[in-house]
Design an enzyme around this catalytic site. Structure first.
Site, PDB file in Angstrom:
ATOM      1  N   SER A  90       0.823  -1.198   0.000  1.00 46.32           N
ATOM      2  CA  SER A  90       0.000   0.000   0.000  1.00 46.32           C
ATOM      3  C   SER A  90       0.860   1.253   0.000  1.00 46.32           C
ATOM      4  O   SER A  90       1.902   1.328   0.658  1.00 46.32           O
ATOM      5  CB  SER A  90      -0.904   0.010   1.234  1.00 46.32           C
ATOM      6  OG  SER A  90      -1.580   1.249   1.361  1.00 46.32           O
ATOM      7  N   LEU A 111      -0.823   2.578  -5.866  1.00 47.05           N
ATOM      8  CA  LEU A 111      -0.631   4.018  -5.971  1.00 47.05           C
ATOM      9  C   LEU A 111      -1.972   4.738  -6.016  1.00 47.05           C
ATOM     10  O   LEU A 111      -2.846   4.384  -6.809  1.00 47.05           O
ATOM     11  CB  LEU A 111       0.158   4.340  -7.248  1.00 47.05           C
ATOM     12  CG  LEU A 111       0.392   5.810  -7.559  1.00 47.05           C
ATOM     13  CD1 LEU A 111       1.543   6.353  -6.720  1.00 47.05           C
ATOM     14  CD2 LEU A 111       0.689   6.000  -9.052  1.00 47.05           C
ATOM     15  N   TYR A 112      -2.125   5.759  -5.155  1.00 52.28           N
ATOM     16  CA  TYR A 112      -3.201   6.722  -5.324  1.00 52.28           C
ATOM     17  C   TYR A 112      -2.662   7.842  -6.212  1.00 52.28           C
ATOM     18  O   TYR A 112      -1.631   8.436  -5.882  1.00 52.28           O
ATOM     19  CB  TYR A 112      -3.625   7.332  -3.987  1.00 52.28           C
ATOM     20  CG  TYR A 112      -4.386   6.406  -3.073  1.00 52.28           C
ATOM     21  CD1 TYR A 112      -5.729   6.110  -3.312  1.00 52.28           C
ATOM     22  CD2 TYR A 112      -3.779   5.850  -1.946  1.00 52.28           C
ATOM     23  CE1 TYR A 112      -6.435   5.277  -2.457  1.00 52.28           C
ATOM     24  CE2 TYR A 112      -4.475   5.013  -1.095  1.00 52.28           C
ATOM     25  CZ  TYR A 112      -5.805   4.731  -1.351  1.00 52.28           C
ATOM     26  OH  TYR A 112      -6.502   3.899  -0.514  1.00 52.28           O
ATOM     27  N   THR A 138      -5.127   2.844  -7.827  1.00 56.12           N
ATOM     28  CA  THR A 138      -6.477   2.892  -7.273  1.00 56.12           C
ATOM     29  C   THR A 138      -7.236   4.034  -7.931  1.00 56.12           C
ATOM     30  O   THR A 138      -6.838   5.195  -7.836  1.00 56.12           O
ATOM     31  CB  THR A 138      -6.434   3.089  -5.751  1.00 56.12           C
ATOM     32  OG1 THR A 138      -5.827   1.930  -5.155  1.00 56.12           O
ATOM     33  CG2 THR A 138      -7.828   3.257  -5.180  1.00 56.12           C
ATOM     34  N   LYS A 202      -7.296  -0.527 -10.241  1.00 57.43           N
ATOM     35  CA  LYS A 202      -8.063  -1.126  -9.144  1.00 57.43           C
ATOM     36  C   LYS A 202      -9.246  -0.224  -8.795  1.00 57.43           C
ATOM     37  O   LYS A 202      -9.073   0.952  -8.471  1.00 57.43           O
ATOM     38  CB  LYS A 202      -7.166  -1.297  -7.911  1.00 57.43           C
ATOM     39  CG  LYS A 202      -7.856  -1.916  -6.699  1.00 57.43           C
ATOM     40  CD  LYS A 202      -6.851  -2.079  -5.568  1.00 57.43           C
ATOM     41  CE  LYS A 202      -7.474  -2.717  -4.337  1.00 57.43           C
ATOM     42  NZ  LYS A 202      -8.464  -1.812  -3.699  1.00 57.43           N
ATOM     43  N   HIS A 226     -13.259  -1.113  -3.089  1.00 55.62           N
ATOM     44  CA  HIS A 226     -12.425  -0.642  -1.973  1.00 55.62           C
ATOM     45  C   HIS A 226     -12.845  -1.316  -0.659  1.00 55.62           C
ATOM     46  O   HIS A 226     -12.763  -0.729   0.417  1.00 55.62           O
ATOM     47  CB  HIS A 226     -12.536   0.887  -1.832  1.00 55.62           C
ATOM     48  CG  HIS A 226     -11.249   1.554  -1.450  1.00 55.62           C
ATOM     49  ND1 HIS A 226     -10.459   2.229  -2.335  1.00 55.62           N
ATOM     50  CD2 HIS A 226     -10.616   1.654  -0.251  1.00 55.62           C
ATOM     51  CE1 HIS A 226      -9.405   2.731  -1.717  1.00 55.62           C
ATOM     52  NE2 HIS A 226      -9.468   2.380  -0.450  1.00 55.62           N
ATOM     53  N   ARG A 229     -15.247   0.593   1.518  1.00 55.51           N
ATOM     54  CA  ARG A 229     -14.735   1.696   2.335  1.00 55.51           C
ATOM     55  C   ARG A 229     -14.850   3.059   1.648  1.00 55.51           C
ATOM     56  O   ARG A 229     -14.449   4.068   2.221  1.00 55.51           O
ATOM     57  CB  ARG A 229     -13.278   1.414   2.699  1.00 55.51           C
ATOM     58  CG  ARG A 229     -13.118   0.195   3.585  1.00 55.51           C
ATOM     59  CD  ARG A 229     -11.680  -0.263   3.683  1.00 55.51           C
ATOM     60  NE  ARG A 229     -10.811   0.670   4.372  1.00 55.51           N
ATOM     61  CZ  ARG A 229     -10.724   0.812   5.691  1.00 55.51           C
ATOM     62  NH1 ARG A 229     -11.495   0.068   6.485  1.00 55.51           N
ATOM     63  NH2 ARG A 229      -9.884   1.670   6.242  1.00 55.51           N
ATOM     64  N   ASP A 257     -11.300  -8.258  -5.825  1.00 58.50           N
ATOM     65  CA  ASP A 257     -11.178  -8.304  -4.368  1.00 58.50           C
ATOM     66  C   ASP A 257     -12.515  -7.926  -3.747  1.00 58.50           C
ATOM     67  O   ASP A 257     -13.429  -7.478  -4.428  1.00 58.50           O
ATOM     68  CB  ASP A 257     -10.030  -7.415  -3.854  1.00 58.50           C
ATOM     69  CG  ASP A 257     -10.312  -5.918  -3.938  1.00 58.50           C
ATOM     70  OD1 ASP A 257     -11.465  -5.511  -4.186  1.00 58.50           O
ATOM     71  OD2 ASP A 257      -9.367  -5.136  -3.751  1.00 58.50           O
ATOM     72  N   GLY A 259     -14.697  -9.502  -0.155  1.00 61.07           N
ATOM     73  CA  GLY A 259     -15.563 -10.591   0.278  1.00 61.07           C
ATOM     74  C   GLY A 259     -14.988 -11.978   0.173  1.00 61.07           C
ATOM     75  O   GLY A 259     -15.651 -12.940   0.553  1.00 61.07           O
TER      76      GLY A 259
END
Length: 329
Positions: A90, A111-112, A138, A202, A226, A229, A257, A259
């Site tokens: 992250s 990466l954000y 992201t 992502k 996310h 979130r 991704d 669950g």
């Protein structure tokens, strides 16, 4: 774990409908096994964006691992390496990517997109120099989601002694992670111009965005909300998966991704077209309980469950699974 920190890891946005819906989406699906397929010993190997995977399971990027265990992301990396799993580091890690890489194992970097392009390029170069094999961008966070648990707990910043180490600039100053609502598809073109790493996007949920990802040269897409979130009420990832898979039409790998809690969940996602899955909260829980050993154990258990479920479903390899082997009920 401190209950405030546990709420940070477990919680989501708003009423947390999407957090719980991600898991319920798997509970609504049932596997239709095939028989007499002579599967023999299963082969879980696959390749995504040039990275060979011993099994189609990666560690999802999650922030602040030192809040879960003193050894932080380094312990997660050690556990993932021992299990033969790729870890996605992250951008909000509490240890620098260089130290995480020194723990061994295969890494990708999340990466954000930041408003400061020069700083963004600097972070990407750090990830490259540390040996990360892919960049996971992201794209579902133009603004920050409203997380009620954190607001109730007053958890709006890291405690003293902790920082986002991958946000240090060339002077050593730690910058705040910025959500950039001005970022568009041109930002992906810009990133492709500053790195030769394969770029996976992502946060893809809409099939049209998946088609645009193909057009803009992405090396893969990750169907993700996310972990519930960001936008509460966003579609569960498993429900979004088939349309995204259809939209890319085999032109790039689709991952998922949100669950995934056991090997049967992995089989369901693979049958519906995912090349691999990423797991987040189960890894953080294991880290908190047992450090690197806990991470290794939870990943090995997931892989063992996957191997068994694959055999019982009548498949030797993940690619042998087909969508008609999953029904909704």
């Amino acid at each position: 774990m401190d209950p405030v920190h546990q709420d940070f890891f477990e919680g989501g946005a708003g009423r947390e409908r999407t957090v719980s819906a991600n898991e319920r989406a798997f509970e609504r699906r049932w596997i239709v096994p095939r028989v007499l397929r002579a599967t023999g010993e299963r082969d879980l190997r696959t390749t995504v964006a040039g990275t060979p995977l011993a099994a189609p399971v990666l560690v999802a990027p999650t922030a602040f691992h030192r809040l879960a265990h003193p050894d932080g992301e380094v312990a997660t990396a050690r556990g993932a390496a021992a299990a033969g799993t790729t870890m996605v580091v992250s951008m909000a890690a509490t240890q620098p990517v260089e130290e995480i890489a020194a723990a061994g194992g295969t890494l990708w970097f999340q990466l954000y997109p930041q408003p400061d392009l020069d700083f963004t390029g600097y972070v990407v170069r750090r990830a490259e120099s540390a040996g990360c094999l892919a960049l996971v961008v992201t794209v579902d966070s133009p603004v920050f989601g409203r997380r009620e648990r954190d607001l109730r707990n007053g958890f709006t910043d890291l405690p003293s002694g902790y920082t986002c180490e991958n946000m240090r600039d060339a002077t050593g100053r730690v910058r705040s992670i910025g959500m950039d609502a001005t970022a568009g598809w041109d930002r992906i073109a810009w990133l492709r111009g500053v790195t030769e790493l394969p770029i996976l996007l992502k946060g893809i949920l809409h099939p049209e965005d998946a088609r645009l990802a193909v057009e803009h040269g992405a090396a893969g897409v990750i169907v993700s909300n996310h972990g519930g979130r960001q936008l509460d009420g966003a579609i569960p990832t498993l429900d979004a998966l088939p349309a995204v898979v259809a939209a890319v039409n085999g032109q790039l790998p689709v991952l998922l991704d949100g669950g995934v809690r056991g090997g049967i969940d992995v089989v369901i996602a693979l049958a519906l077209g995912a090349r691999a899955v990423l797991v987040g909260r189960p890894v953080v829980r294991a880290l908190a309980a047992g450090g690197a050993v806990g991470v290794r154990e939870v990943l090995e258990r997931l892989t063992t469950e996957l191997d068994q479920a694959l055999g019982l479903a009548g498949a030797r390899r993940p690619a042998d699974l087909t969508p008609d082997q999953v029904v909704t009920g």
